[in-house]
Each structure stands twice: as C-alpha cells, then as structure tokens.
Design a protein around this motif. Structure first.
Motif, mmCIF file in Angstrom:
data_model
loop_
_atom_site.group_PDB
_atom_site.id
_atom_site.type_symbol
_atom_site.label_atom_id
_atom_site.label_comp_id
_atom_site.label_asym_id
_atom_site.label_seq_id
_atom_site.Cartn_x
_atom_site.Cartn_y
_atom_site.Cartn_z
ATOM 1 N N TRP A 36 -9.119 -19.241 6.006
ATOM 2 C CA TRP A 36 -10.309 -20.066 6.207
ATOM 3 C C TRP A 36 -10.105 -21.359 5.409
ATOM 4 C CZ3 TRP A 36 -10.701 -14.703 6.266
ATOM 5 C CH2 TRP A 36 -11.329 -14.152 7.384
ATOM 6 N N ASN A 37 -10.808 -21.529 4.335
ATOM 7 C CA ASN A 37 -10.577 -22.694 3.477
ATOM 8 C C ASN A 37 -11.074 -22.383 2.063
ATOM 9 O OD1 ASN A 37 -13.430 -23.312 3.271
ATOM 10 N ND2 ASN A 37 -13.303 -24.113 5.356
ATOM 11 N N ASN A 38 -10.849 -23.316 1.148
ATOM 12 C CA ASN A 38 -11.187 -23.058 -0.257
ATOM 13 C C ASN A 38 -12.676 -22.764 -0.455
ATOM 14 O OD1 ASN A 38 -8.588 -23.357 -1.075
ATOM 15 N ND2 ASN A 38 -8.994 -25.014 -2.526
ATOM 16 N N ASN A 39 -13.531 -23.533 0.228
ATOM 17 C CA ASN A 39 -14.962 -23.345 0.029
ATOM 18 C C ASN A 39 -15.419 -21.970 0.498
ATOM 19 O OD1 ASN A 39 -15.134 -25.838 -1.054
ATOM 20 N ND2 ASN A 39 -16.301 -26.784 0.611
ATOM 21 N N ILE A 40 -14.919 -21.572 1.653
ATOM 22 C CA ILE A 40 -15.299 -20.262 2.178
ATOM 23 C C ILE A 40 -14.782 -19.151 1.269
ATOM 24 C CG2 ILE A 40 -14.730 -18.652 4.071
ATOM 25 C CD1 ILE A 40 -15.449 -20.832 6.035
ATOM 26 N N ALA A 41 -13.569 -19.334 0.741
ATOM 27 C CA ALA A 41 -12.995 -18.328 -0.160
ATOM 28 C C ALA A 41 -13.811 -18.250 -1.448
ATOM 29 C CB ALA A 41 -11.540 -18.663 -0.467
ATOM 30 N N LEU A 42 -14.197 -19.408 -1.946
ATOM 31 C CA LEU A 42 -14.994 -19.453 -3.175
ATOM 32 C C LEU A 42 -16.305 -18.683 -2.984
ATOM 33 C CD1 LEU A 42 -15.956 -20.513 -5.884
ATOM 34 C CD2 LEU A 42 -16.136 -22.784 -4.920
ATOM 35 N N LEU A 43 -16.993 -18.994 -1.916
ATOM 36 C CA LEU A 43 -18.323 -18.426 -1.709
ATOM 37 C C LEU A 43 -18.270 -16.949 -1.318
ATOM 38 C CD1 LEU A 43 -21.244 -19.442 -1.858
ATOM 39 C CD2 LEU A 43 -21.142 -19.825 0.597
ATOM 40 N N SER A 44 -17.314 -16.569 -0.481
ATOM 41 C CA SER A 44 -17.266 -15.158 -0.096
ATOM 42 C C SER A 44 -16.796 -14.318 -1.286
ATOM 43 C CB SER A 44 -16.389 -14.943 1.139
ATOM 44 O OG SER A 44 -15.087 -15.377 0.904
ATOM 45 N N THR B 231 -24.596 -21.314 -9.660
ATOM 46 C CA THR B 231 -24.605 -21.880 -8.299
ATOM 47 C C THR B 231 -24.353 -23.395 -8.346
ATOM 48 O OG1 THR B 231 -26.999 -22.301 -8.229
ATOM 49 C CG2 THR B 231 -26.239 -20.151 -7.454
ATOM 50 N N LEU B 232 -24.870 -24.061 -9.364
ATOM 51 C CA LEU B 232 -24.663 -25.509 -9.448
ATOM 52 C C LEU B 232 -23.176 -25.836 -9.631
ATOM 53 C CD1 LEU B 232 -27.653 -26.661 -11.716
ATOM 54 C CD2 LEU B 232 -27.512 -26.647 -9.212
ATOM 55 N N ILE B 233 -22.519 -25.096 -10.509
ATOM 56 C CA ILE B 233 -21.089 -25.355 -10.748
ATOM 57 C C ILE B 233 -20.292 -25.151 -9.458
ATOM 58 C CG2 ILE B 233 -19.009 -24.596 -11.971
ATOM 59 C CD1 ILE B 233 -20.678 -23.905 -14.375
ATOM 60 N N HIS B 234 -20.539 -24.012 -8.797
ATOM 61 C CA HIS B 234 -19.763 -23.729 -7.582
ATOM 62 C C HIS B 234 -20.161 -24.673 -6.436
ATOM 63 C CE1 HIS B 234 -17.973 -19.497 -8.538
ATOM 64 N NE2 HIS B 234 -17.653 -20.396 -9.422
ATOM 65 N N ASP B 235 -21.444 -24.966 -6.296
ATOM 66 C CA ASP B 235 -21.864 -25.897 -5.238
ATOM 67 C C ASP B 235 -21.237 -27.274 -5.445
ATOM 68 O OD1 ASP B 235 -23.398 -23.852 -4.321
ATOM 69 O OD2 ASP B 235 -25.318 -24.881 -4.472
ATOM 70 N N ASP B 236 -21.173 -27.716 -6.697
ATOM 71 C CA ASP B 236 -20.585 -29.030 -6.968
ATOM 72 C C ASP B 236 -19.104 -29.077 -6.582
ATOM 73 O OD1 ASP B 236 -22.950 -30.130 -7.788
ATOM 74 O OD2 ASP B 236 -22.556 -29.960 -9.943
ATOM 75 N N ILE B 237 -18.397 -27.956 -6.762
ATOM 76 C CA ILE B 237 -17.009 -27.906 -6.281
ATOM 77 C C ILE B 237 -17.016 -28.062 -4.757
ATOM 78 C CG2 ILE B 237 -14.892 -26.528 -6.033
ATOM 79 C CD1 ILE B 237 -15.731 -24.879 -8.457
ATOM 80 N N MET B 238 -17.827 -27.235 -4.100
ATOM 81 C CA MET B 238 -17.824 -27.195 -2.632
ATOM 82 C C MET B 238 -18.257 -28.526 -2.029
ATOM 83 S SD MET B 238 -19.098 -23.289 -1.786
ATOM 84 C CE MET B 238 -19.938 -22.723 -3.257
ATOM 85 N N ASP B 239 -19.252 -29.154 -2.659
ATOM 86 C CA ASP B 239 -19.760 -30.424 -2.132
ATOM 87 C C ASP B 239 -18.971 -31.613 -2.662
ATOM 88 O OD1 ASP B 239 -21.695 -28.868 -1.015
ATOM 89 O OD2 ASP B 239 -23.274 -29.413 -2.445
#
Lengths: 324, 324
Positions: free
Chosen positions: B100-108, A77-85
């Motif tokens: 949508w966007n990259n973040n939404i694609a990543l998380l979904s 989650t940290l790796i992916h959250d850091d991308i998103m944020d």
C-alpha cells in the motif's frame, strides 16, 4: 475558548508530572513525547472529562488518569496525523517529524499511545473495564476517521454528509468518549451517560467546523498552524465541500480549476479559493451548520441543572463566537 | 522451528476468526491489518504463551485472548518497523508500506495495536489487570529497543554488550512477557512465573541471534525476507559487531571500508562482508553465545517436570540447530 480554571489547570498539572517521568533513555524516544505533551493547548478533551465527572458529583481524583490518557491519546494522533499530512507546524512549533524525523515521530507516537493505555488502567477498579472498552472502541473510530480523511483527499466526489460522517469518527468520537467517561467514573445513570454522549458528539462536530473555519479565516499566530494549509493540500473540509455544492457555472469551474492547479504559488491559491468562499458566502452556511450542532448539544444536557452543566453550555456558545 | 500442533493451530484459528471480523470499512484500514495478521508464520510467541499456561495446568481458553493480543502486537511492530527500516519484504511478501503506502501502513499498524489491547481486555477478570500491566511495560520496552536499534545504525562504536541490551528490549522482552502471561493466567506461583520470565528472556535472545545468522547465511526462500539485508543497511547485528571485535589489521580495515562504501552494488557488498565473517569465524562465536542463552533458558525451567516443559526445552534445542 477558555475553560474555567480548576479543570484545565488540573490537567496541566498531571501533564507536568507525566513529563517529569519522561527523563529516560533513549532520549530520542522520550524527548519527542515530552515535547508534544508539554505543548501549549487548551486541553479541552480532558477538561471536559473532568467537568462531566464533577457534573455527576464524581471524585475528580478518580477521573484524572483517564483525563491524562485522553490527552496522551490525542497527542499520539497529532504526531501520526502530522506525519501523514506532512504538516510542518503544530501549535506554532515544528511538528515532531520536522523537528526530529519521520521514524522518531512514528515510534514516539506509538509509545504515547501505549502510555495512554498505561494511565487509563489506573482508573478505579469498579469502572476500569467499561472505560477501557469505550476507549478502545473510540480509538478505532479515530483511526477509521483518519483513513476516510486520507481517502477523501484523493476522491473527486465527496458529499458534505460524507465529510460529517468522517469528522464524527475522527474528531467527535473522542469528545463524546471524554464526556461519557467522566460521567461513567462518577457512576452517572445510563440515561445521563447517553446525554453526555450526544452532547460530546455534537460539540466535537462543532469544534471541527470551527477548526475548518479558522484554518482559512483565522490568524496563524492564534491558530498555531499554517493558515490556509487545508486549501493548499486540497483538503476536503466542510468549507470546500459546501462551496462546491453552492458554486454554480463559472464560479464552480473556477474553483475546480484551482483544485487541479499544482503550479500556483501557495499564497495565491489560498487567496483565490478564499475569494470564492466569500463569493458563495460559505461562512454563512458553516455557521448554520454549527448552530445546528450547538443546539443539539445543548438540548441533550439542558434538563440537567448544575454549575458544571452551565459551564458546558457556555463552552458550546463560545465555540460559536470564534475570533477570526 | 516447529511447534507441536495443538498450540500453533489454536492460535491460527483465533487469527482466522479475527481476520473475519475485519471485513469492515474503510477497507484501506482493515485490509492491511488482515494481510499482515494472516501471513504465514510460526506464531511462536502466542504458542509459547499457551504452552506456559498449560504447563501450570491453566485453561487454554482463558489464555487465548492474551495469545492473540501478543500476536497482533507483534504484527503491529512488524508493520511499523518495516516502514522505519524501509524493508521491502516480510515473510516473502511485500511489506505493508510497499503493497500500500507509508500512511496506510502507519495507520493500520496503529489500529492493530489498539486491537491488541481490545483482545487483552478479554482475559478473565481475576488476572486481567496484572496482564495489562505487564503488556504495557513490555510494549514500551519494545519501543525503546527499536529506538536503540535505529540509534545504533548511526553510531560508530557499538559494543556487543550494547547490542545484547538492545535485543533484550526489542525482541526478548516480548518472548518473556508471553511466557509469563501464560503462567500468570494459569495462576502459577511467583517463583514459577519468574522461571518463565528468565526462560523467555533467554529464548528471545537466542531467537534473535538465530535471526541475525539466518539473515546472512539463510536462504531467502526459507527466511522470508531479503537475505543480506542487514549487511546492505550496515545494521549493527551480533555478527557485525562481533566481527569488528575479532578482525585485526587489514581485515578490520577492509570491513570498515566496506561499511563506509555506498558505491558498491548490494550483492557485492554482501559477498565481501560475508567472506570476512567466514575469515574471522564469527559463526563459531555466535554459536557460543547462543549456547550460553540456551543453557540459561534450560536451567531456569529444568526443575519443573511436565510434558509442556519438555516441549519448551526441545524448542530451545531446535533454535540451535537452525538450517542454513
């Protein structure tokens, strides 16, 4: 917050073994996983899982795979959250997506989550199924929480209660699951598992509020990430939302203008928002809220008497007396 | 390639049920999952899992959760791969990260993978553990394959054999796992599971080569994604690597110049590379390679006699006679 030696040490040894297994190709996939897993950190979630297991006289060896799984999932989650944020730092070091790139961070995060499931499946057969069920349910909550967090960055009117719901999913659910899993592996009663659930939820909320406070009032060296990052990104934290509630008249207008101002240098913005936080004494309110969570957490487990329960009670106290 | 009605239909019904469960909040998380899961598609992997189960007289109901898990996992990889490859289209519709966007694609995408594990765990207890083990092992292979694929985009000298190893991980492993799982759930013998493994590996390789061919020589409407996309992105496909092997002298230089040319309009680049592919008759060589995989796949399962095995044999023939 320091954890008593045997627990965090046990987790760290498991992580070391895990990291050794990652000398594989393609290195672009496995090296970032090792980088993330081997970062300094308190290992608070897996350590709590082990403490909970011990509290109900479980065998720590039975709980180690789940403890590692929890930590790997957290790293994912940290790796992916850091991308998103778009966060540049993690525990004082470049985030994976900065050290490598977004694609590598995305994929090595995926692989870490798969590894989490791999270790989880090593839980003794008698308990593996409910543990997996709880893990999956929790993982989805964490995703929901992250999505709400991103939504809130764009929404204008977010209430403190929305925020608490969000961190309940994003942060507290994993704490709660860790503590429940420890108790489950130790074959604790449903009633006792429920106690650990409530304790974990409230400790998680407490932990997140401390994190919010440290982001603004902590020292970068100690916190391990860019101080004031939440303010720069207009992140809807407890502090911001509570300050918006508390601020009246010209102070409120000033805070809202700061949120809408993209021209201000980062440091200046942090300094000005912080000064408003001090003016409305938002720290006092954060502390009140933290005390509430601390008390709820402690009430849930106080009837249980053991060395490990005492450790957990002390941990919640430590979360209150953070250094800033 | 059309699958016989009961199998793909059964999978589609499961997906429909799954999609109904996704009417949840936050919609930004669940809506893209539904969008991806409900896209038109052949459902070839889960359908093969069911056929394999039936081939060994298993109960299809026991195999449905694993079949759905395979399809959800596949959808997860598509969402994340489309981010990494910056692919605008998927099955003729905008990719999730575009819609949508990259973040939404990543998380979904993350949430879809978690859902895959959720369904996998619904496999009957007698078989759930080895099925989960194979699934996890396969999921890691798919990540390794994707990483190699990205590495190859930047590397100068990639051999056809490297490419085949890469698609063995990225594509064939999931086909192979699907067929093995079907057999495992039906309590087939180790020998028969091995047969399905080999069949699946070769069908997967065959499928990927067909995909490479369709990307260049297919019609966008039928293929469901941007035709020539592989050429535009200098993707190291079987066709490109084989053409580089086959082309000599000025043709080889011409092809290499085209790969290094970033100024050329996409359509022009596709036209010119395609003309070289035709000059060196790379399709003939692709066909030879596909025949090899087809024969290996068929040899592995020919000794087994049943209606379902006949279906699988016919499927491999269909993969040869693609429409271009």
């Amino acid at each position: 917050m320091e954890l008593p030696p045997p627990y965090a040490e046990l987790v760290k040894k498991e992580i070391e073994k895990f990291c050794k297994e990652l000398s594989r190709t393609p290195a672009e996939l496995y090296e970032p996983m090792r980088y993330m897993a081997s970062m300094e950190g308190k290992k608070i979630r897996p350590a709590m899982l082990l403490i909970a297991c011990k509290a109900f006289r479980g065998n720590l060896r039975d709980a180690l795979p789940a403890a590692l799984a929890i930590e790997l999932f957290h790293n994912f989650t940290l790796i992916h959250d850091d991308i998103m944020d778009n966060a540049p730092l993690r525990r004082n070091r470049p985030s994976v997506h900065v050290k490598w790139n977004n694609n590598i961070a995305l994929l090595s995060g995926d692989a870490l989550m798969i590894k989490a499931y791999e270790y989880l499946a090593k839980t003794p057969p008698a308990k593996v199924h409910p543990i997996q069920e709880l893990f999956t349910e929790t993982a989805l909550k964490v995703c929901e929480g992250q999505q709400l967090d991103m939504n809130y960055e764009k929404e204008k009117n977010v209430a403190v209660s929305d925020y608490l719901k969000m961190i309940g999913l994003k942060t507290a659910a994993l704490f709660s699951a860790s503590l429940q899993m420890g108790a489950m592996i130790a074959m604790a009663s449903d009633k006792d598992i429920k106690r650990m659930k409530i304790f974990g939820e409230n400790v998680g909320l407490l932990f997140q509020l401390q994190d919010d406070v440290l982001d603004v009032f902590g020292q970068q060296q100690k916190v391990g990430k860019q101080t004031g990052g939440d303010i720069v990104r207009n992140k809807k934290t407890f502090l911001l939302l509570k300050a918006l509630e508390l601020a009246k008249g010209s102070t409120r207008k000033e805070l809202q203008n700061l949120l809408g101002n993209n021209m201000l240098p980062d440091e200046e913005k942090v300094r000005l928002v912080k000064s408003i936080y001090e003016r409305v004494d938002v720290l006092h309110h954060a502390r009140k809220q933290m005390e509430l969570f601390r008390n709820r957490a402690q009430t849930a487990i106080k009837p249980l008497k053991s060395t490990e329960i005492k450790i957990l009670l002390r941990l919640t106290d430590n979360l209150m007396s953070r250094e800033i």
